[in-house]
Design a protein around this motif. Structure first.
Motif, PDB file in Angstrom:
ATOM      1  N   GLU A   7      -0.750  -3.350   4.562  1.00  0.00           N
ATOM      2  CA  GLU A   7       0.042  -4.710   4.085  1.00  0.00           C
ATOM      3  C   GLU A   7       0.634  -4.531   2.589  1.00  0.00           C
ATOM      4  O   GLU A   7       1.896  -4.880   2.295  1.00  0.00           O
ATOM      5  N   GLN A   8      -0.172  -3.663   1.790  1.00  0.00           N
ATOM      6  CA  GLN A   8       0.313  -3.375   0.597  1.00  0.00           C
ATOM      7  C   GLN A   8       0.851  -2.090   0.248  1.00  0.00           C
ATOM      8  O   GLN A   8       1.274  -1.627  -0.871  1.00  0.00           O
ATOM      9  N   ALA A   9       1.506  -1.572   1.358  1.00  0.00           N
ATOM     10  CA  ALA A   9       2.299  -0.248   1.505  1.00  0.00           C
ATOM     11  C   ALA A   9       1.639   0.817   0.391  1.00  0.00           C
ATOM     12  O   ALA A   9       2.088   1.253  -0.437  1.00  0.00           O
ATOM     13  N   GLU A  10       0.252   1.239   0.648  1.00  0.00           N
ATOM     14  CA  GLU A  10      -0.441   1.979  -0.164  1.00  0.00           C
ATOM     15  C   GLU A  10      -0.035   3.554   0.032  1.00  0.00           C
ATOM     16  O   GLU A  10      -0.681   4.208  -0.585  1.00  0.00           O
ATOM     17  N   GLY A  11       0.588   3.660   1.147  1.00  0.00           N
ATOM     18  CA  GLY A  11       0.717   5.164   1.502  1.00  0.00           C
ATOM     19  C   GLY A  11       0.061   5.610   2.661  1.00  0.00           C
ATOM     20  O   GLY A  11      -1.103   5.149   2.922  1.00  0.00           O
ATOM     21  N   ASP A  12       0.721   6.648   3.330  1.00  0.00           N
ATOM     22  CA  ASP A  12      -0.191   7.350   4.304  1.00  0.00           C
ATOM     23  C   ASP A  12      -1.424   7.889   4.214  1.00  0.00           C
ATOM     24  O   ASP A  12      -2.489   7.699   4.766  1.00  0.00           O
ATOM     25  N   GLN A  13      -1.685   8.541   2.745  1.00  0.00           N
ATOM     26  CA  GLN A  13      -2.864   9.146   2.763  1.00  0.00           C
ATOM     27  C   GLN A  13      -4.005   8.025   2.387  1.00  0.00           C
ATOM     28  O   GLN A  13      -5.181   8.314   2.943  1.00  0.00           O
TER      29      GLN A  13
END
Length: 302
Positions: free
Chosen positions: A248-254
């Motif tokens: 939801e907060q687009a914290e990334g793939d990793q």
């Protein structure tokens, strides 16, 4: 509809039946009575430069295309359909492959005894085959199966349980030659990542005491979780929330991968507390392949 029922448009029945001359066979795999996943057209294009289409051939007609060795054999490998573990390797002749399709139990050819055999005839440890797959060179096959008991004649789950580790001082591949003067041998089975994690959790469960610490061993987080149902449930809920938050907060793939790893670990500790194996979960998932998620959920409510 014609494809689903096994009838052609002119009314001929082309459904395969074990022991007859006709059976449905795809170019890369032979289904064993359950719905099989077929790679997408794009995958086929990458694999062979052309779009692959499922074919239907007579059994003997198809077996003629395999590259049998001078003794009329191909390598036959058994693989656990749920865990992915490689169970055993032997050889098969034409009749063994036919018998495997007919009985849905893994059959082989013994070079030492010069005869055919089906795994489990003596021990009862059958390999119930769910699919047969042929490699790109058509000289080896995989029996994907559900094992009944250990696959190895020693009583081990798989025939591979000796690890050979080169002693060189380098732990990772470098692309350059590194002389190896010795190897270290250890009792270790090659396992997929999740299965290895399950075995580690099982070991912690065996070593842990009611107080959460092992007998004479250092306490671990896994042992603590295994002895505290409320804690493990709270951690599963927490990690599920953090996984959703990462998306939801687009914290990334990793970050998503890391949170998913945390959730998998804690969920696997939870099912271990209940005595549920990873294979049990995989079996449930496999049964849902090809079934609408909406229909499956509706059926659960009845």
């Amino acid at each position: 509809r014609a494809a689903a029922t096994g009838a052609t448009r002119d009314g001929r029945d082309t459904r395969g039946r074990c022991g007859t001359s006709r059976i449905g066979i795809s170019r890369m795999g032979m289904g064993m009575g359950q719905r099989q996943h077929r790679p997408s057209a794009s995958w086929h294009r990458v694999r062979s430069g052309r779009v692959g289409v499922a074919a239907r051939k007579g059994v003997d007609e198809y077996l003629d295309t395999l590259k049998w060795d001078a003794q009329g054999l191909v390598v036959a490998i058994a693989q656990d359909v749920d865990t992915g573990a490689v169970l055993m390797q032997a050889f098969a002749n034409r009749q063994a492959v036919k018998d495997t399709m007919a009985t849905k139990r893994a059959c082989f050819y013994s070079r030492s005894r010069q005869g055919q055999w089906c795994k489990g005839e003596t021990s009862g440890h059958f390999l119930n085959v769910t699919g047969i797959y042929v490699d790109c060179d058509a000289d080896s096959i995989i029996y994907q199966c559900k094992p009944i008991g250990p696959a190895c004649h020693t009583g081990a789950p798989t025939c591979w349980f000796l690890s050979i580790a080169p002693v060189s001082g380098r732990e990772e591949a470098t692309g350059t030659a590194d002389p190896v003067d010795a190897v270290e041998l250890s009792d270790e089975t090659p396992l997929p990542t999740l299965k290895m994690l399950e075995e580690i959790i099982k070991a912690r469960a065996l070593a842990s005491s009611p107080s959460g610490s092992g007998s004479g061993t250092k306490s671990s987080w896994t042992a603590k979780l295994l002895n505290d149902p409320e804690l493990v449930c709270s951690k599963v809920r927490e990690e599920a929330g953090e996984l959703c938050q990462a998306l939801e907060q687009a914290e990334g793939d990793q970050r998503v991968a890391s949170e998913m790893a945390d959730l998998l670990y804690h969920a696997m500790v939870l099912i271990r507390m209940q005595g549920v194996d990873l294979g049990d979960v995989m079996q449930v998932l496999r049964k849902r392949f090809g079934v609408s998620g909406i229909d499956e959920k509706a059926a659960r409510k009845k």
